[in-house]
Design a protein around this motif. Structure first.
Motif, PDB file in Angstrom:
ATOM      1  N   LEU A   1       0.809  -1.239  -0.109  1.00 29.49           N
ATOM      2  CA  LEU A   1      -0.084  -0.195   0.012  1.00 29.49           C
ATOM      3  C   LEU A   1       1.131   1.384  -0.152  1.00 29.49           C
ATOM      4  O   LEU A   1       0.644   2.248  -0.843  1.00 29.49           O
ATOM      5  CB  LEU A   1      -0.915  -0.130   1.288  1.00 29.49           C
ATOM      6  CG  LEU A   1      -1.915   1.060   1.365  1.00 29.49           C
ATOM      7  CD1 LEU A   1      -2.625   1.462   0.341  1.00 29.49           C
ATOM      8  CD2 LEU A   1      -2.511   1.110   2.931  1.00 29.49           C
ATOM      9  N   VAL A   2       1.804   1.342   1.023  1.00 31.17           N
ATOM     10  CA  VAL A   2       2.741   2.293   0.789  1.00 31.17           C
ATOM     11  C   VAL A   2       3.585   2.578  -0.455  1.00 31.17           C
ATOM     12  O   VAL A   2       3.689   3.771  -0.985  1.00 31.17           O
ATOM     13  CB  VAL A   2       3.710   2.250   2.082  1.00 31.17           C
ATOM     14  CG1 VAL A   2       4.922   3.414   2.056  1.00 31.17           C
ATOM     15  CG2 VAL A   2       3.140   2.052   3.404  1.00 31.17           C
ATOM     16  N   ASP A   3       3.805   1.434  -1.115  1.00 26.66           N
ATOM     17  CA  ASP A   3       4.473   1.703  -2.388  1.00 26.66           C
ATOM     18  C   ASP A   3       3.613   2.056  -3.422  1.00 26.66           C
ATOM     19  O   ASP A   3       3.814   3.065  -4.344  1.00 26.66           O
ATOM     20  CB  ASP A   3       5.084   0.160  -2.849  1.00 26.66           C
ATOM     21  CG  ASP A   3       6.312  -0.333  -1.976  1.00 26.66           C
ATOM     22  OD1 ASP A   3       6.876   0.481  -1.505  1.00 26.66           O
ATOM     23  OD2 ASP A   3       6.462  -1.570  -2.062  1.00 26.66           O
ATOM     24  N   TRP A   4       2.390   1.574  -3.073  1.00 30.98           N
ATOM     25  CA  TRP A   4       1.478   2.319  -4.523  1.00 30.98           C
ATOM     26  C   TRP A   4       1.372   3.633  -4.102  1.00 30.98           C
ATOM     27  O   TRP A   4       1.028   4.717  -5.252  1.00 30.98           O
ATOM     28  CB  TRP A   4      -0.049   1.495  -4.142  1.00 30.98           C
ATOM     29  CG  TRP A   4      -1.031   1.793  -5.358  1.00 30.98           C
ATOM     30  CD1 TRP A   4      -1.077   0.841  -6.284  1.00 30.98           C
ATOM     31  CD2 TRP A   4      -1.830   2.902  -5.240  1.00 30.98           C
ATOM     32  NE1 TRP A   4      -2.229   1.490  -7.188  1.00 30.98           N
ATOM     33  CE2 TRP A   4      -2.392   2.690  -6.407  1.00 30.98           C
ATOM     34  CE3 TRP A   4      -2.045   3.863  -4.408  1.00 30.98           C
ATOM     35  CZ2 TRP A   4      -3.810   3.709  -6.785  1.00 30.98           C
ATOM     36  CZ3 TRP A   4      -3.287   4.859  -4.931  1.00 30.98           C
ATOM     37  CH2 TRP A   4      -3.713   4.801  -6.020  1.00 30.98           C
ATOM     38  N   LEU A   5       0.927   4.175  -3.164  1.00 30.51           N
ATOM     39  CA  LEU A   5       0.779   5.753  -2.748  1.00 30.51           C
ATOM     40  C   LEU A   5       2.071   6.510  -3.343  1.00 30.51           C
ATOM     41  O   LEU A   5       1.933   7.475  -3.513  1.00 30.51           O
ATOM     42  CB  LEU A   5       0.456   5.901  -1.163  1.00 30.51           C
ATOM     43  CG  LEU A   5      -0.696   5.349  -0.782  1.00 30.51           C
ATOM     44  CD1 LEU A   5      -0.687   5.373   0.874  1.00 30.51           C
ATOM     45  CD2 LEU A   5      -1.919   6.282  -1.101  1.00 30.51           C
ATOM     46  N   ARG A   6       3.052   5.723  -3.015  1.00 33.11           N
ATOM     47  CA  ARG A   6       4.501   6.439  -3.330  1.00 33.11           C
ATOM     48  C   ARG A   6       4.506   6.840  -4.756  1.00 33.11           C
ATOM     49  O   ARG A   6       5.137   7.657  -5.296  1.00 33.11           O
ATOM     50  CB  ARG A   6       5.767   5.688  -3.113  1.00 33.11           C
ATOM     51  CG  ARG A   6       7.124   6.375  -3.144  1.00 33.11           C
ATOM     52  CD  ARG A   6       8.521   5.477  -2.770  1.00 33.11           C
ATOM     53  NE  ARG A   6       8.343   5.480  -1.073  1.00 33.11           N
ATOM     54  CZ  ARG A   6       8.017   4.424  -0.651  1.00 33.11           C
ATOM     55  NH1 ARG A   6       7.937   3.161  -1.284  1.00 33.11           N
ATOM     56  NH2 ARG A   6       8.014   4.199   0.602  1.00 33.11           N
TER      57      ARG A   6
ATOM     58  N   ALA B   1       5.045   6.917   2.702  1.00 34.85           N
ATOM     59  CA  ALA B   1       5.639   7.136   1.103  1.00 34.85           C
ATOM     60  C   ALA B   1       6.344   8.382   0.940  1.00 34.85           C
ATOM     61  O   ALA B   1       6.422   8.538  -0.491  1.00 34.85           O
ATOM     62  CB  ALA B   1       4.083   7.208   0.375  1.00 34.85           C
ATOM     63  N   GLY B   2       6.707   9.110   1.857  1.00 36.18           N
ATOM     64  CA  GLY B   2       7.357  10.319   1.507  1.00 36.18           C
ATOM     65  C   GLY B   2       6.751  11.368   1.061  1.00 36.18           C
ATOM     66  O   GLY B   2       7.617  12.349   0.568  1.00 36.18           O
ATOM     67  N   LEU B   3       5.281  11.406   1.208  1.00 33.98           N
ATOM     68  CA  LEU B   3       4.555  12.479   0.213  1.00 33.98           C
ATOM     69  C   LEU B   3       4.489  13.808   1.263  1.00 33.98           C
ATOM     70  O   LEU B   3       3.800  15.007   0.800  1.00 33.98           O
ATOM     71  CB  LEU B   3       3.025  11.833  -0.048  1.00 33.98           C
ATOM     72  CG  LEU B   3       3.156  10.766  -1.067  1.00 33.98           C
ATOM     73  CD1 LEU B   3       1.989  10.272  -1.365  1.00 33.98           C
ATOM     74  CD2 LEU B   3       4.132  11.182  -2.440  1.00 33.98           C
TER      75      LEU B   3
END
Length: 323
Positions: free
Chosen positions: A91-96, A118-120
């Protein structure tokens, strides 16, 4: 007006109201003005998810297929809940990967942790539920966490505080997308205020400050809350606690986490805010009842805390009120 696609991300352990609160606002706006929003929900694999309260949500699609053959969503909304504490790395990868492509990125409550992971949120102002602000600031030092506002806008990214503040943020976005009259109509239908200013504090003075350990100091706290229009100087409060002013000021700060003066300021501001929201009393009367003495003193306090004058603050809650 082009239709805006809204994609709600859901996952196991999501807080149901973080999803359904904003969703009801946007769905209401679509019903009021057809063609405004296309609302979709998606989980990682498209399977139903179980919320933190045990409610099961059935999403429209899988995140992996949500953008297939379609433009990126205008607004990507990420709710919070227990599932944000140890999120699925996928999920985090998808958001990133997909978060930067949305025109507007929104989080509710602890959904900010997913955006941060996600670094956003790096280098941006953000908020989350008051109980987790300190943790977010500790875990993600690149994020400028603001613990008090109920929501924060920083460019294309908007983050909101705990649970129902997602409704406040959604109403603000509808007002931005359409107009104030539509947002007001929705607020009335949902029986909520239109609209709490984003920089309004997340919680009351009594919740924000710690309760003093010693009974004399707890009595003083109660006295301040019940008598905001009286003499609340350090000397007067110290006399009520049967302590010297110096000893009282030090003990009060140590046991509550704030100085007596700061506590009094917060109580008076909250008292005035509630009178503006809940009564037809005039600004002059409210300024006296809240301990400000004059409307100008109360105006300065409101401008500092909310960025708006008392009369304008009231109009946001009581549009028909006249001062």
């Amino acid at each position: 007006m082009p239709q805006r696609t809204l994609l709600f991300v859901v996952f196991d352990g999501v807080q149901s109201l973080d999803v359904t609160g904003p969703l009801e606002v946007f769905a209401g706006a679509e019903a009021h003005t057809p063609g405004t929003y296309r609302i979709r929900t998606a989980s990682l694999d498209g399977a139903p998810v179980r919320t933190s309260s045990g409610l099961t949500l059935v999403p429209d699609e899988a995140l992996t297929g949500a953008l297939t053959g379609a433009a990126d969503p205008h607004t990507l909304l990420v709710p919070g809940g227990e599932g944000t504490h140890a999120p699925d790395p996928r999920l985090v990868d998808w958001l990133r990967a997909h978060g930067p492509r949305a025109e507007r990125l929104v989080s509710v409550c602890t959904g900010a942790f997913l955006l941060a992971a996600a670094g956003l949120l790096d280098g941006r102002r953000a908020t989350t539920h008051w109980a987790y602000c300190e943790q977010l600031a500790h875990d993600r030092p690149a994020v400028r966490v603001e613990p008090e506002p109920i929501y924060v806008r920083d460019g294309r990214i908007a983050t909101s505080a705990g649970v129902t503040s997602g409704i406040d943020l959604a109403l603000a976005l509808v007002e931005e997308d359409l107009d104030r009259d539509v947002a007001l109509c929705l607020a009335r239908h949902l029986v909520v205020f239109l609209r709490r200013p984003g920089n309004q504090a997340q919680f009351s003075v009594q919740l924000a400050a710690q309760t003093a350990l010693r009974e004399p100091l707890r009595d003083v706290q109660r006295w301040i809350t019940e008598h905001p229009d009286t003499d609340l100087s350090v000397e007067a409060l110290a006399a009520r606690a049967a302590l010297s002013p110096r000893h009282f000021a030090r003990a009060f700060r140590d046991e509550t986490g704030v100085t007596p003066g700061r506590y009094v300021d917060r109580v008076r501001l909250e008292h005035a805010r509630r009178l503006l929201e809940d009564t037809p009393d005039g600004v002059e009367e409210i300024s006296r009842a809240s301990g400000y003495g004059t409307p100008e003193a109360m105006r300065r306090a409101f401008l500092k805390a909310f960025g708006t004058a008392p009369a304008e603050y009231r109009r946001r809650f009581r549009p028909a009120a006249v001062d």
